[in-house]
Motif scaffolding. Sequence first.
Motif, PDB file in Angstrom:
ATOM      1  N   SER A  48      35.999  33.906  36.447  1.00  0.00           N
ATOM      2  CA  SER A  48      36.703  33.491  37.371  1.00  0.00           C
ATOM      3  C   SER A  48      37.448  34.410  37.995  1.00  0.00           C
ATOM      4  O   SER A  48      37.505  35.551  37.703  1.00  0.00           O
ATOM      5  CB  SER A  48      37.957  32.519  36.470  1.00  0.00           C
ATOM      6  N   ARG A  49      38.293  34.123  39.153  1.00  0.00           N
ATOM      7  CA  ARG A  49      39.079  35.057  40.211  1.00  0.00           C
ATOM      8  C   ARG A  49      40.211  35.590  39.420  1.00  0.00           C
ATOM      9  O   ARG A  49      40.540  36.874  39.144  1.00  0.00           O
ATOM     10  CB  ARG A  49      39.596  34.125  41.404  1.00  0.00           C
ATOM     11  N   ASN A  50      40.648  34.830  38.647  1.00  0.00           N
ATOM     12  CA  ASN A  50      41.915  35.438  37.581  1.00  0.00           C
ATOM     13  C   ASN A  50      41.508  36.461  36.734  1.00  0.00           C
ATOM     14  O   ASN A  50      42.274  37.476  36.341  1.00  0.00           O
ATOM     15  CB  ASN A  50      42.651  34.155  36.910  1.00  0.00           C
ATOM     16  N   PRO A  69      26.396  41.798  35.293  1.00  0.00           N
ATOM     17  CA  PRO A  69      27.047  43.181  35.046  1.00  0.00           C
ATOM     18  C   PRO A  69      26.371  44.351  34.467  1.00  0.00           C
ATOM     19  O   PRO A  69      26.413  45.620  34.890  1.00  0.00           O
ATOM     20  CB  PRO A  69      28.477  42.531  33.966  1.00  0.00           C
ATOM     21  N   ALA A  70      25.275  43.941  33.547  1.00  0.00           N
ATOM     22  CA  ALA A  70      24.599  44.974  32.916  1.00  0.00           C
ATOM     23  C   ALA A  70      23.635  45.548  34.036  1.00  0.00           C
ATOM     24  O   ALA A  70      23.184  46.885  34.237  1.00  0.00           O
ATOM     25  CB  ALA A  70      23.538  44.375  31.948  1.00  0.00           C
ATOM     26  N   ASP A  93      32.974  45.638  44.904  1.00  0.00           N
ATOM     27  CA  ASP A  93      32.557  46.510  45.984  1.00  0.00           C
ATOM     28  C   ASP A  93      31.278  45.898  46.820  1.00  0.00           C
ATOM     29  O   ASP A  93      31.390  46.063  48.138  1.00  0.00           O
ATOM     30  CB  ASP A  93      32.458  47.954  45.376  1.00  0.00           C
ATOM     31  N   ALA A  94      30.374  45.714  46.103  1.00  0.00           N
ATOM     32  CA  ALA A  94      29.129  45.061  46.645  1.00  0.00           C
ATOM     33  C   ALA A  94      29.595  43.726  47.428  1.00  0.00           C
ATOM     34  O   ALA A  94      28.698  43.591  48.512  1.00  0.00           O
ATOM     35  CB  ALA A  94      28.232  44.643  45.616  1.00  0.00           C
ATOM     36  N   ALA A  95      30.437  43.024  46.995  1.00  0.00           N
ATOM     37  CA  ALA A  95      30.872  41.942  47.964  1.00  0.00           C
ATOM     38  C   ALA A  95      31.597  42.045  49.097  1.00  0.00           C
ATOM     39  O   ALA A  95      32.487  41.328  49.624  1.00  0.00           O
ATOM     40  CB  ALA A  95      31.533  40.753  46.856  1.00  0.00           C
ATOM     41  N   GLY A  96      32.157  43.342  49.370  1.00  0.00           N
ATOM     42  CA  GLY A  96      32.760  43.925  50.470  1.00  0.00           C
ATOM     43  C   GLY A  96      34.490  43.494  50.027  1.00  0.00           C
ATOM     44  O   GLY A  96      34.918  43.073  50.997  1.00  0.00           O
ATOM     45  N   GLY A  97      34.709  43.439  48.897  1.00  0.00           N
ATOM     46  CA  GLY A  97      35.984  43.012  48.480  1.00  0.00           C
ATOM     47  C   GLY A  97      36.276  41.507  48.515  1.00  0.00           C
ATOM     48  O   GLY A  97      37.466  41.125  48.324  1.00  0.00           O
ATOM     49  N   ASN A  98      35.394  40.800  48.672  1.00  0.00           N
ATOM     50  CA  ASN A  98      35.292  39.163  48.376  1.00  0.00           C
ATOM     51  C   ASN A  98      35.420  38.663  46.934  1.00  0.00           C
ATOM     52  O   ASN A  98      34.316  38.658  46.439  1.00  0.00           O
ATOM     53  CB  ASN A  98      34.296  38.354  49.384  1.00  0.00           C
ATOM     54  N   ILE A  99      36.622  38.418  46.383  1.00  0.00           N
ATOM     55  CA  ILE A  99      36.836  38.289  45.132  1.00  0.00           C
ATOM     56  C   ILE A  99      35.878  36.971  44.826  1.00  0.00           C
ATOM     57  O   ILE A  99      35.284  36.950  43.724  1.00  0.00           O
ATOM     58  CB  ILE A  99      38.243  38.026  44.768  1.00  0.00           C
ATOM     59  N   SER A 100      35.947  36.036  45.636  1.00  0.00           N
ATOM     60  CA  SER A 100      35.458  34.587  45.286  1.00  0.00           C
ATOM     61  C   SER A 100      33.837  34.952  44.989  1.00  0.00           C
ATOM     62  O   SER A 100      33.345  34.330  44.172  1.00  0.00           O
ATOM     63  CB  SER A 100      35.455  33.587  46.219  1.00  0.00           C
ATOM     64  N   VAL A 101      33.301  35.798  45.991  1.00  0.00           N
ATOM     65  CA  VAL A 101      31.798  36.013  45.786  1.00  0.00           C
ATOM     66  C   VAL A 101      31.392  36.747  44.497  1.00  0.00           C
ATOM     67  O   VAL A 101      30.682  36.613  43.867  1.00  0.00           O
ATOM     68  CB  VAL A 101      31.347  36.726  47.020  1.00  0.00           C
ATOM     69  N   ALA A 102      32.232  37.669  44.369  1.00  0.00           N
ATOM     70  CA  ALA A 102      32.216  38.455  43.000  1.00  0.00           C
ATOM     71  C   ALA A 102      32.209  37.812  41.962  1.00  0.00           C
ATOM     72  O   ALA A 102      31.371  37.930  40.947  1.00  0.00           O
ATOM     73  CB  ALA A 102      33.136  39.556  42.903  1.00  0.00           C
ATOM     74  N   ALA A 103      33.289  36.910  41.853  1.00  0.00           N
ATOM     75  CA  ALA A 103      33.596  36.052  40.679  1.00  0.00           C
ATOM     76  C   ALA A 103      32.206  35.087  40.450  1.00  0.00           C
ATOM     77  O   ALA A 103      31.738  34.810  39.122  1.00  0.00           O
ATOM     78  CB  ALA A 103      34.812  35.247  40.764  1.00  0.00           C
TER      79      ALA A 103
END
Length: 698
Positions: A684-686, A641-642, A668-678
């Motif tokens: 976690s996704r939640n 995040p930093a 945004d960088a993951a193209g909206g893929n929550i799992s990849v971003a998490a």
Amino acid sequence: MAGPYTPASAGLRLRATQGDARRPIASALPLDHTHVSKIDNSHERCAALGLSRIERLDFSPLGRSDLVVARERNQRLYAHAAPVMEMLYEQIVNSDSMVVLCDATGTIIHSIGDHDFLTRASKVALQPGVNWSEQSKGTNAVGTALIEESPTLVHADEHYMHANHFLTCSAAPILDPRGNILGVLDVSGDQRTYHQHTMGLVKMSARMIENHWLTDDYRNVMRLHFHSRVEFIGTLMEGILAVSQDGKLVGANRGALEQLGLSGAALRMHSLSTLFGTSVSALVDRFRSPLAQPQPVELSNGRQFHVHARFNWPVWHGMEPASTVSDVVATQEAPGVAAPVREPSARPAAASTERAGLASLITGDAQVGTLVDKIRRVINRDIPILILGETGTGKELLARAIHQDSERARQPFVAVNCASIPETLIEAELFGYEEGAFTGARRKGAVGKLVQANGGTLFLDEIGDMPLTLQAHLLRVLQERQVTPLGSAKAVSVDVMLVCATHRNLREMIEQKTFREDLYYRLNGLAVRLPPLRERTDLMALVERILERENPDRRLRLNPDVLRLFQGYQWPGNVRQLFNVLRTASVMASGDAVISRDHLSDDFIDDARQASAQRPAVAVPTPEPEPVQRSVPQDAMPASPAASLPVDEQAGRSLEDIELQSIQRAVDAAGGNISVAAKQLGISRNTIYRKLRWKTPR
């Protein structure tokens, strides 16, 4: 000089100078002039009393009813001394010895020892109910210690009466916090088994009784623990002062008087400000933080000490107790300082703030959120809760939050650290002692922690360190809901909500036969695990909350470099370590708005660098495919995040803003893929859904 005295006196002086082969083993002892003078003076007193060295012994102890009265009158002394006597006896068992407790008149009220030696001792009336003052038994360790008011050794033929020459006795008076004699603790044995370390054991045991008495007398005032060497704070060598709310010194242990070189009367003429040059409010402000380090102080004569203050009041001078100063870190003693016996503290519901209770623990981590949800379902259902977790994760904080959210919130919350109490004292602390006033005492004997918690919550911290023999007793109390104080035949009903905690693996302990399986299942109504800080996703939320609590008048934030350092650190000391690091940094950053590396301690920076260098690179696993808006190369995603924010953009934002912006950029960088971003963020996704207030895509 009376006839019976002269030979003994001459023999003593001869022994002290050139020895006397005609004498028994006493001649081999390293006797100094002070010891010889003490024995000489005692023999002179005995001669003046007209005692005969060969007179018939008094075999008429107190009658049974009178002995019962004497024990009841000294019940508090017995209650404090009995566990210590058991511990002392373990050190001298099978050495032809016994441990003796006498009251302030010299009457024996309790004794334990080797069976054969107890039989021999009874032949000279060394047994409960018999008075061993000098007036009754001539020169002897108990009677002479009472006269001299100091530890006393009387060996072999130093005893005035011939019948007692087979004895070697080491005795130390037991003093109350005002310097008055409560009684005498003595070890007596066959003079052929004399050991030079016996007196040291007796003096330490007497000091342990005195310290416990002081703590019991002054549990509701400030206690200052001090020593010239900081590592001795928390040991039997420390001095302890009891300080009233107005700064008066109202009590002290023997260690305090010895270190300060003052008598009890002289000490009470001082106040906290005249002695140590500080005030009650200053100490409260410093030591209400659970991780405060001992404070250096200096006497008017230039002598320097280190002090650590402990206080257990619910609210004093408008300030909360140390245990509630922060709702993100558990109450603990200062590092390097032995933890004391924790006293009960009760906070009325009216003192609760909007962040009190379990709600205060929710800072965005999914594991903690699930844990809180589980606990809320069993509160007020008479189901015991077992909290598991590493040291420093906040187990006591969670226990207090459970208490605050329960129907018992207006009743006491009593915490007992099973690892900080000597094994021989845990039973006495937990179950208490039979009530009974001691002559001159200001209140009745101590009440056990179980009874103190009646109607409220009992928190047994480090339950895995409870001695095996005591576990059976605790199990019986929990099943019968009754406790019998030591020395009493009367059971007291108790109703407590039980919360336990440990960092140990209790199942492994059960297999190793060091923890009772039946007790485990009695405690394990609901077991919850507090995750270590390295597994939590709410680090930044905790950082911000700690900074807010420590700096209510200014808003501090971390610079990007420190932010990255925190994100990459494993935090082996968990939340407690985080609190300590931030508190130190807050002080160092006085006048600044941003915490930089210059404000962090060198050892923390070194640890963080070393951990970072040793940590191998971890490949990001390939995520399961989910609907995406566009494809993004894996190496284009932010590392943390930093790292996802420009430095100039981070500097002007709060930690919460930085966190939200980091999550948004990662998504945004993951193209909206929550799992990849998490997975990239390590959360976690939640958590992402909750932070961004999104709904799961259908």
